[in-house]
Design a protein around this motif. Structure first.
Motif, PDB file in Angstrom:
ATOM      1  N   ILE A 160      -2.066   2.065  15.155  1.00  0.00           N
ATOM      2  CA  ILE A 160      -2.049   1.970  13.694  1.00  0.00           C
ATOM      3  C   ILE A 160      -1.128   3.043  13.154  1.00  0.00           C
ATOM      4  CG2 ILE A 160      -3.399   2.246  11.583  1.00  0.00           C
ATOM      5  CD1 ILE A 160      -5.725   0.955  12.988  1.00  0.00           C
ATOM      6  N   TYR A 161      -0.120   2.626  12.391  1.00  0.00           N
ATOM      7  CA  TYR A 161       0.867   3.564  11.864  1.00  0.00           C
ATOM      8  C   TYR A 161       0.758   3.759  10.359  1.00  0.00           C
ATOM      9  CZ  TYR A 161       2.850   3.061  16.453  1.00  0.00           C
ATOM     10  OH  TYR A 161       3.018   3.042  17.808  1.00  0.00           O
ATOM     11  N   VAL A 162      -0.206   3.085   9.694  1.00  0.00           N
ATOM     12  CA  VAL A 162      -0.407   3.245   8.257  1.00  0.00           C
ATOM     13  C   VAL A 162      -1.421   4.365   8.054  1.00  0.00           C
ATOM     14  CG1 VAL A 162      -1.159   2.149   6.115  1.00  0.00           C
ATOM     15  CG2 VAL A 162       0.071   0.822   7.837  1.00  0.00           C
ATOM     16  N   PRO A 163      -0.990   5.514   7.532  1.00  0.00           N
ATOM     17  CA  PRO A 163      -1.931   6.617   7.364  1.00  0.00           C
ATOM     18  C   PRO A 163      -2.920   6.350   6.240  1.00  0.00           C
ATOM     19  CG  PRO A 163       0.175   7.189   6.418  1.00  0.00           C
ATOM     20  CD  PRO A 163       0.348   5.852   7.090  1.00  0.00           C
ATOM     21  N   SER A 164      -4.056   6.978   6.322  1.00  0.00           N
ATOM     22  CA  SER A 164      -5.050   6.859   5.268  1.00  0.00           C
ATOM     23  C   SER A 164      -4.458   7.375   3.964  1.00  0.00           C
ATOM     24  CB  SER A 164      -6.278   7.661   5.643  1.00  0.00           C
ATOM     25  OG  SER A 164      -7.231   7.598   4.637  1.00  0.00           O
ATOM     26  N   GLY A 165      -4.704   6.644   2.884  1.00  0.00           N
ATOM     27  CA  GLY A 165      -4.205   7.064   1.583  1.00  0.00           C
ATOM     28  C   GLY A 165      -2.826   6.544   1.247  1.00  0.00           C
ATOM     29  N   SER A 166      -2.301   5.596   2.000  1.00  0.00           N
ATOM     30  CA  SER A 166      -0.994   5.017   1.690  1.00  0.00           C
ATOM     31  C   SER A 166      -1.062   4.243   0.381  1.00  0.00           C
ATOM     32  CB  SER A 166      -0.543   4.057   2.796  1.00  0.00           C
ATOM     33  OG  SER A 166      -0.322   4.767   3.974  1.00  0.00           O
ATOM     34  N   THR A 167       0.017   4.264  -0.365  1.00  0.00           N
ATOM     35  CA  THR A 167       0.069   3.563  -1.641  1.00  0.00           C
ATOM     36  C   THR A 167       0.563   2.134  -1.446  1.00  0.00           C
ATOM     37  OG1 THR A 167       0.509   5.641  -2.750  1.00  0.00           O
ATOM     38  CG2 THR A 167       1.058   3.653  -3.958  1.00  0.00           C
ATOM     39  N   VAL A 168      -0.083   1.190  -2.103  1.00  0.00           N
ATOM     40  CA  VAL A 168       0.294  -0.215  -2.039  1.00  0.00           C
ATOM     41  C   VAL A 168       0.910  -0.599  -3.377  1.00  0.00           C
ATOM     42  CG1 VAL A 168      -0.563  -2.562  -1.723  1.00  0.00           C
ATOM     43  CG2 VAL A 168      -1.573  -0.688  -0.428  1.00  0.00           C
ATOM     44  N   CYS A 169       2.059  -1.272  -3.315  1.00  0.00           N
ATOM     45  CA  CYS A 169       2.772  -1.682  -4.527  1.00  0.00           C
ATOM     46  C   CYS A 169       3.137  -3.151  -4.430  1.00  0.00           C
ATOM     47  CB  CYS A 169       4.052  -0.869  -4.688  1.00  0.00           C
ATOM     48  SG  CYS A 169       3.768   0.896  -4.692  1.00  0.00           S
ATOM     49  N   ILE A 170       3.424  -3.745  -5.577  1.00  0.00           N
ATOM     50  CA  ILE A 170       3.920  -5.119  -5.609  1.00  0.00           C
ATOM     51  C   ILE A 170       5.186  -5.144  -6.463  1.00  0.00           C
ATOM     52  CG2 ILE A 170       2.461  -5.785  -7.561  1.00  0.00           C
ATOM     53  CD1 ILE A 170       2.294  -8.591  -6.193  1.00  0.00           C
ATOM     54  N   GLY A 171       6.190  -5.857  -5.965  1.00  0.00           N
ATOM     55  CA  GLY A 171       7.457  -5.956  -6.674  1.00  0.00           C
ATOM     56  C   GLY A 171       7.358  -6.844  -7.902  1.00  0.00           C
ATOM     57  N   PHE A 172       8.274  -6.655  -8.836  1.00  0.00           N
ATOM     58  CA  PHE A 172       8.266  -7.456 -10.056  1.00  0.00           C
ATOM     59  C   PHE A 172       8.623  -8.920  -9.806  1.00  0.00           C
ATOM     60  CE2 PHE A 172       9.134  -3.518 -12.810  1.00  0.00           C
ATOM     61  CZ  PHE A 172       7.789  -3.363 -13.067  1.00  0.00           C
ATOM     62  N   ASN A 173       9.462  -9.217  -8.818  1.00  0.00           N
ATOM     63  CA  ASN A 173       9.866 -10.611  -8.586  1.00  0.00           C
ATOM     64  C   ASN A 173       8.679 -11.537  -8.330  1.00  0.00           C
ATOM     65  OD1 ASN A 173      12.542 -10.148  -9.110  1.00  0.00           O
ATOM     66  ND2 ASN A 173      13.092  -9.831  -6.979  1.00  0.00           N
ATOM     67  N   PRO A 174       7.738 -11.180  -7.433  1.00  0.00           N
ATOM     68  CA  PRO A 174       6.569 -12.054  -7.262  1.00  0.00           C
ATOM     69  C   PRO A 174       5.727 -12.143  -8.532  1.00  0.00           C
ATOM     70  CG  PRO A 174       6.750 -10.545  -5.417  1.00  0.00           C
ATOM     71  CD  PRO A 174       7.755 -10.110  -6.424  1.00  0.00           C
ATOM     72  N   LEU A 175       5.614 -11.044  -9.261  1.00  0.00           N
ATOM     73  CA  LEU A 175       4.832 -11.075 -10.505  1.00  0.00           C
ATOM     74  C   LEU A 175       5.479 -11.979 -11.549  1.00  0.00           C
ATOM     75  CD1 LEU A 175       3.909  -7.290 -10.845  1.00  0.00           C
ATOM     76  CD2 LEU A 175       2.435  -9.165 -10.119  1.00  0.00           C
ATOM     77  N   LEU A 176       6.794 -11.954 -11.648  1.00  0.00           N
ATOM     78  CA  LEU A 176       7.496 -12.819 -12.604  1.00  0.00           C
ATOM     79  C   LEU A 176       7.330 -14.285 -12.242  1.00  0.00           C
ATOM     80  CD1 LEU A 176      10.728 -10.709 -13.176  1.00  0.00           C
ATOM     81  CD2 LEU A 176       8.840 -11.040 -14.774  1.00  0.00           C
ATOM     82  N   THR A 177       7.376 -14.586 -10.943  1.00  0.00           N
ATOM     83  CA  THR A 177       7.177 -15.966 -10.485  1.00  0.00           C
ATOM     84  C   THR A 177       5.796 -16.469 -10.878  1.00  0.00           C
ATOM     85  OG1 THR A 177       8.693 -15.634  -8.641  1.00  0.00           O
ATOM     86  CG2 THR A 177       7.164 -17.475  -8.457  1.00  0.00           C
ATOM     87  N   ILE A 178       4.781 -15.636 -10.670  1.00  0.00           N
ATOM     88  CA  ILE A 178       3.423 -16.020 -11.030  1.00  0.00           C
ATOM     89  C   ILE A 178       3.300 -16.188 -12.535  1.00  0.00           C
ATOM     90  CG2 ILE A 178       1.030 -15.224 -11.080  1.00  0.00           C
ATOM     91  CD1 ILE A 178       1.670 -13.871  -8.327  1.00  0.00           C
ATOM     92  N   ALA A 179       3.877 -15.257 -13.308  1.00  0.00           N
ATOM     93  CA  ALA A 179       3.792 -15.316 -14.761  1.00  0.00           C
ATOM     94  C   ALA A 179       4.434 -16.588 -15.307  1.00  0.00           C
ATOM     95  CB  ALA A 179       4.456 -14.095 -15.366  1.00  0.00           C
ATOM     96  N   GLU A 180       5.517 -17.050 -14.684  1.00  0.00           N
ATOM     97  CA  GLU A 180       6.183 -18.275 -15.146  1.00  0.00           C
ATOM     98  C   GLU A 180       5.315 -19.515 -14.911  1.00  0.00           C
ATOM     99  OE1 GLU A 180       9.875 -18.226 -13.029  1.00  0.00           O
ATOM    100  OE2 GLU A 180      10.748 -16.699 -14.342  1.00  0.00           O
ATOM    101  N   ARG A 181       4.442 -19.442 -13.927  1.00  0.00           N
ATOM    102  CA  ARG A 181       3.608 -20.597 -13.583  1.00  0.00           C
ATOM    103  C   ARG A 181       2.360 -20.712 -14.437  1.00  0.00           C
ATOM    104  NH1 ARG A 181       3.874 -20.874  -7.003  1.00  0.00           N
ATOM    105  NH2 ARG A 181       6.139 -21.036  -6.885  1.00  0.00           N
TER     106      ARG A 181
END
Length: 59
Positions: A37-58
């Protein structure tokens, strides 16, 4: 990332907002029990605007 940063912007090298901070990933696995496992505890998770814009259009 510090606690309370959720909802804040993710900025690229050009200074443009490209996403939003959603949560902190926390793992209970230790390196002894799961050395692959290479993801350390406390890693930040983010989401890009492109997927959010696609969802918002739908909706």
């Amino acid at each position: 990332m510090h606690y309370g940063a959720s909802g804040g912007p993710v900025i690229n090298a050009k200074g443009e907002a490209v996403g939003v901070i959603t949560q902190r990933a926390v793992t209970s696995a230790s390196q002894e029990k799961a050395p692959g496992i290479y993801v350390p505890s406390g890693s930040t998770v983010c989401i890009g605007f492109n997927p959010l814009l696609t969802i918002a259009e739908r909706i």
